[in-house]
Write a protein that holds these residues in place. Sequence first.
Motif, short mmCIF file in Angstrom:
data_model
loop_
_atom_site.label_atom_id
_atom_site.label_comp_id
_atom_site.label_asym_id
_atom_site.label_seq_id
_atom_site.Cartn_x
_atom_site.Cartn_y
_atom_site.Cartn_z
N PHE A 1 -13.00 -11.79 15.24
CA PHE A 1 -12.98 -10.40 15.43
C PHE A 1 -11.78 -9.82 15.46
CE2 PHE A 1 -13.14 -6.03 16.86
CZ PHE A 1 -14.40 -5.48 16.19
N VAL A 2 -10.64 -10.56 16.24
CA VAL A 2 -9.23 -9.82 16.59
C VAL A 2 -8.68 -10.11 15.25
CG1 VAL A 2 -7.18 -10.23 17.65
CG2 VAL A 2 -9.32 -10.04 19.06
N ILE A 3 -8.82 -11.61 14.44
CA ILE A 3 -8.16 -11.94 13.36
C ILE A 3 -8.35 -11.06 12.28
CG2 ILE A 3 -8.05 -13.75 11.90
CD1 ILE A 3 -8.32 -15.75 14.14
N CYS A 4 -9.69 -10.85 12.08
CA CYS A 4 -10.14 -9.97 10.95
C CYS A 4 -9.93 -8.39 11.08
CB CYS A 4 -11.74 -10.29 10.71
SG CYS A 4 -12.26 -11.66 10.37
N TRP A 5 -9.68 -7.82 12.23
CA TRP A 5 -9.71 -6.54 12.36
C TRP A 5 -8.15 -6.07 12.60
CZ3 TRP A 5 -12.06 -2.53 10.56
CH2 TRP A 5 -13.51 -2.66 10.32
N THR A 6 -7.30 -6.96 13.16
CA THR A 6 -6.02 -6.58 13.57
C THR A 6 -5.06 -6.21 12.53
OG1 THR A 6 -6.11 -7.89 15.55
CG2 THR A 6 -3.90 -7.51 14.94
N PRO A 7 -5.06 -6.81 11.39
CA PRO A 7 -4.20 -6.53 10.20
C PRO A 7 -4.58 -5.18 9.87
CG PRO A 7 -5.19 -8.75 9.74
CD PRO A 7 -5.92 -8.30 11.20
N GLY A 8 -5.82 -4.84 9.68
CA GLY A 8 -6.39 -3.39 9.30
C GLY A 8 -5.65 -2.53 10.16
N LEU B 1 -3.24 0.82 9.43
CA LEU B 1 -3.55 2.13 9.92
C LEU B 1 -2.28 2.39 10.94
CD1 LEU B 1 -7.57 1.82 10.43
CD2 LEU B 1 -6.25 3.14 8.63
N LEU B 2 -2.02 1.89 11.94
CA LEU B 2 -1.02 2.15 12.77
C LEU B 2 0.28 2.60 12.00
CD1 LEU B 2 -0.42 2.88 15.61
CD2 LEU B 2 0.49 0.57 15.76
N LEU B 3 0.56 1.76 11.25
CA LEU B 3 1.88 2.24 10.31
C LEU B 3 1.77 3.39 9.50
CD1 LEU B 3 2.76 -1.48 9.06
CD2 LEU B 3 3.79 -0.26 10.97
N ASP B 4 0.60 3.52 8.75
CA ASP B 4 0.32 4.68 7.99
C ASP B 4 0.43 5.85 8.90
OD1 ASP B 4 -0.41 6.26 6.05
OD2 ASP B 4 -2.62 5.86 5.93
N LEU C 1 -0.79 0.91 0.91
CA LEU C 1 -1.93 0.95 -0.15
C LEU C 1 -1.95 -0.34 -0.80
CD1 LEU C 1 -1.81 4.33 -1.66
CD2 LEU C 1 -3.27 3.61 0.03
N ARG C 2 -0.87 -1.07 -0.62
CA ARG C 2 -0.84 -2.64 -1.31
C ARG C 2 -1.87 -3.58 -0.64
NH1 ARG C 2 4.74 -6.22 -2.35
NH2 ARG C 2 3.59 -7.99 -3.34
N TYR C 3 -1.97 -3.08 0.83
CA TYR C 3 -2.58 -4.21 1.45
C TYR C 3 -3.99 -3.73 1.89
CZ TYR C 3 2.20 -5.98 2.20
OH TYR C 3 3.41 -6.48 1.77
N LEU D 1 -9.53 -4.57 4.25
CA LEU D 1 -10.81 -4.06 4.08
C LEU D 1 -11.73 -5.29 4.04
CD1 LEU D 1 -12.87 -1.63 4.33
CD2 LEU D 1 -12.49 -1.47 1.54
N VAL D 2 -11.27 -6.15 2.99
CA VAL D 2 -12.18 -7.14 2.52
C VAL D 2 -12.40 -8.43 3.91
CG1 VAL D 2 -12.57 -9.50 1.34
CG2 VAL D 2 -12.06 -7.17 0.03
N LEU D 3 -11.25 -8.44 4.65
CA LEU D 3 -10.97 -9.32 5.96
C LEU D 3 -12.09 -8.83 6.83
CD1 LEU D 3 -9.70 -11.90 6.94
CD2 LEU D 3 -7.96 -10.31 7.74
N ALA D 4 -11.81 -7.44 6.98
CA ALA D 4 -12.71 -6.93 8.08
C ALA D 4 -14.22 -6.86 7.81
CB ALA D 4 -12.46 -5.24 8.41
#
Length: 367
Positions: free
Chosen positions: A251-258, A262-265, A275-277, A282-285
């Motif tokens: 769960f952490v691996i799949c959701w942390t990048p997203g 979001l935090l950077l945005d 927007l590039r990532y 989204l697919v990873l999550a």
Amino acid sequence: MTNLTMDGCPPNRTVKFYYEASGKNINTFWRKRDYVVVTLGMTVCIIVILSNLLVMGAIFKNRRFHYPIYYLLANLALADFFSGISYLHLMFHTGPWTIKLSIEQWFLRQGLIDTSLTASVLNLLAVAVERHQTIFNMQLHSEMSTRRIFVIIVFIWLVSIILGLIPSMGWHCLCDLKECSTMAPMYSRSYLVFWAILNLLTFSIMVVVYTRIFLYVRHKSQQMSQHTSELRHRETVVNLMKTVSMILGCFVICWTPGLVVLLLDGLGCDECNVLRYEKYCLVLAECNSFVNAIIYSFRDKDMRKTFKEILCCLCNRKSNRGATSEVHFTNTEHEKSKLHIARRREQLNGTPLLRDNMENASTSEGS
């Protein structure tokens, strides 16, 4: 909701307007890439929905899983199931379809995803607290009552729904375009920062809790004697801990990048090119929602056995129906044979023939 969200804002603003104002372009026509994304997304959603239905059915079918920890895992499967429904709804309201959405429909689309993620996070936190309580008390399963577990599950979903509704209830940027984010053009940047930090902090707390549990289990296992009962108890606790930890880790691996994107945005990082990532995150999550069912299958023999029983249930029903129809066919042939003999007897004025008796006898033996 329209009067609350648009009060004091210029009228006739559409979803397209906010996307263009934030710099997030929407294609007005379908490209091959859009068809591929939607097709793959819908396929993954169906797998997510079916696999988590299987997990919930297995937990409630097998009496060995009627304990607080498994009820919480079933609620996690329910959150993943709801996530599959949310992403399926997203697949039907993405790409060129986004322009046709009303503002209320757009908030509904985003709110469903936010609610499912929040439910998963809170459920994993509840599992961590439950494991901490039971293992530090040297128990395999918690002594919490079913009623208390039900209250915890209801509380999880109430909080998740409220957090999913907060943007549509006022924490948005419909009247302040400067505060609009890029990834979610009608969400306020401050809300994205709040939501991302809240989830990342929750992840951190769970990692700390599980690290403490592992250190404690490791310390206790070294102190245990080599008695068979104690070894089995330790192996059961460790195996269950490994399963839950794998679920948390994925769960952490799949959701942390997203969440980081979001935090950077939310912080307004224009050089980050979020927007590039976005699509990849989204697919990873989305993939995380069916990973849990795979973990259950490989880590728990009883769960895997229950899966097979459920999947074979329909096959057994079909075979039973086939057997019933075969018996009905045999009885029908028997009745036809008896009717044929009776008609021949009527034609001969009721005088039985040796051949008729032989046919009747052979028919009786066949039955």
